[in-house]
Design an enzyme around this catalytic site. Structure first.
Site, mmCIF file in Angstrom:
data_model
loop_
_atom_site.group_PDB
_atom_site.id
_atom_site.type_symbol
_atom_site.label_atom_id
_atom_site.label_comp_id
_atom_site.label_asym_id
_atom_site.label_seq_id
_atom_site.Cartn_x
_atom_site.Cartn_y
_atom_site.Cartn_z
ATOM 1 N N GLY A 137 0.792 -1.221 0.000
ATOM 2 C CA GLY A 137 0.000 0.000 0.000
ATOM 3 C C GLY A 137 0.827 1.275 0.000
ATOM 4 O O GLY A 137 0.490 2.245 -0.675
ATOM 5 N N THR A 138 1.917 1.285 0.760
ATOM 6 C CA THR A 138 2.735 2.495 0.836
ATOM 7 C C THR A 138 3.331 2.830 -0.525
ATOM 8 O O THR A 138 3.280 3.984 -0.967
ATOM 9 C CB THR A 138 3.853 2.322 1.884
ATOM 10 O OG1 THR A 138 3.254 2.186 3.179
ATOM 11 C CG2 THR A 138 4.787 3.512 1.895
ATOM 12 N N CYS A 180 0.833 1.293 11.677
ATOM 13 C CA CYS A 180 2.009 1.934 11.087
ATOM 14 C C CYS A 180 2.528 3.078 11.944
ATOM 15 O O CYS A 180 3.640 3.548 11.750
ATOM 16 C CB CYS A 180 1.674 2.451 9.683
ATOM 17 S SG CYS A 180 1.178 1.135 8.561
#
Length: 384
Positions: free
Chosen positions: A70-71, A326
């Site tokens: 995702g990042t 995160c």
């Protein structure tokens, strides 16, 4: 018995995804760029995964770029779109409640001379489409809005936002971080007016370290990783064949009987919320009905620090998180909770409970029983 309620951080890899990964590791292990049979076997694993994912999105196979998660997908969408379209304008729009994988590249672009408008949200964590419309300028090249908030489960008005954006400035691109939404909602980005969309594998019972970015046909972005020219020069580096294979299988499984799975998670959520009723120390943040995500609850516990409660639950075999995974190792208070004006004393007293289809009603009941006995004991040691 114990229970895992940290599924918004990561999920257990499904048996089907695990089988695909093992096959790709042990049998179809060729480099997909190699011209021999072993290379073709690896390439076929990627092709199958691409087909599986594109069926869930009703999109073209050419509109998918595999990433490390995702990042990277968010960074590729934001930085890639900004670099490719900067001659047309240098104004970007996002929200105050985005994941760091969106807010950090936005901050980086500000340092490079771009202007960023951050939309405020209401007490439920939702943006105003009217304020979005007012923020769009002729030089606005990108709007980035998350689909489901990873901390409080707010579901942003994505389709309405898309209509506003494309009506006000048809050349403005719309990026959606769908990392907490894909596999929970039916998402057809082409029909919903989404130009770029980020997804991560380990949120949908796939492996960690793999994800994808949907890029609508004819959308201009530049790569952020250069090298061997894989994936039509858009994302260089030898493809993570086992990860991609597992991702494809997990995506197919996540979107099968999706409405039934969604209904089941709402039942788990409603059971949990009902169990909190009447507890003076329990405060749920954001919306709690079916206009919120089916799998996320943000719970502030009066008089108990989140870290203390997290470890107290852990001792009973119950796993939750203190906000976003995160950011949970950082002392800074949650930007999302501040944006929705949660009381100051709750900023470090909030945990996140997040479900998957693998959780059970019995696990919910057990968690509630533990909370009801644990919290009063912990509050005795805290002034309030």
């Amino acid at each position: 018995m114990g229970a895992y309620f940290d599924n918004a951080a990561t999920t257990r890899c499904s048996d089907g995804a695990k089988a695909r990964i093992i096959q790709a590791l042990s049998e179809d292990y060729g480099n997909p760029s190699s011209l021999h049979t072993k290379g073709m076997e690896g390439e076929n694993q990627i092709r199958k995964a691409r087909e599986q994912i594109c069926r869930t999105l009703k999109c073209k196979e050419s509109e998918l770029i595999f990433t490390s998660g995702g990042t990277e997908s968010n960074n590729l969408a934001i930085l890639g779109a900004a670099m490719a379209n900067r001659r047309r304008g240098m104004h970007l729009i996002t929200t105050e409640v985005e994941h760091p994988a969106v807010s950090a590249p936005m901050k980086f672009l500000e340092e490079q001379g771009f202007t960023v408008t951050r939309l405020k949200v209401d007490r439920d964590g939702l943006i105003s489409p009217e304020e979005l419309e007012q923020a769009i300028r002729p030089e606005t090249i990108l709007v980035s809005v998350m689909y489901v908030n990873n901390e409080i489960g707010a579901v942003e008005p994505v389709e309405e936002a898309a209509r506003v954006i494309h009506r006000k400035n048809p050349e403005t691109l719309f990026h959606v971080d769908a990392i907490q939404a894909y596999g929970k909602y039916l998402i057809y980005p082409g029909r919903q007016g989404i130009d770029l969309m980020s997804v991560s594998g380990h949120k949908i019972h796939g492996p960690k370290g793999v994800g994808f970015l949907y890029v609508r046909e004819k959308t201009r972005i530049k790569p952020v990783i250069y090298g061997g020219g894989q994936q039509k020069n858009m994302r260089s580096g030898t493809e993570n064949v086992p990860g991609i294979a597992g991702l494809g299988q997990a995506a197919q499984e996540a979107c099968e009987m999706l409405s039934e799975k969604q209904e089941y998670m709402y039942q788990l959520k409603e059971r949990f919320l009902a169990g909190l009723e009447g507890l003076e120390w329990a405060h749920v943040n954001g919306r709690t009905g079916r206009d919120s995500a089916p799998h996320i609850i943000s719970l502030s516990v009066d008089g108990v620090r989140s870290e203390v409660l997290l470890h107290g639950l852990e001792e009973k075999g119950i796993y939750v998180s203190a906000g976003s995974a995160c950011a949970s190792n950082k002392p800074a208070p949650s930007g999302t909770l501040q944006a929705i004006h949660v009381k100051r004393e709750y900023l470090d007293s909030t945990i996140r409970i997040s479900f998957s289809g693998e959780n059970t009603i019995n696990e919910v009941d057990e968690c509630l029983d533990v909370l009801k006995s644990l919290v009063p004991m912990l509050r005795k040691y805290t002034r309030h």
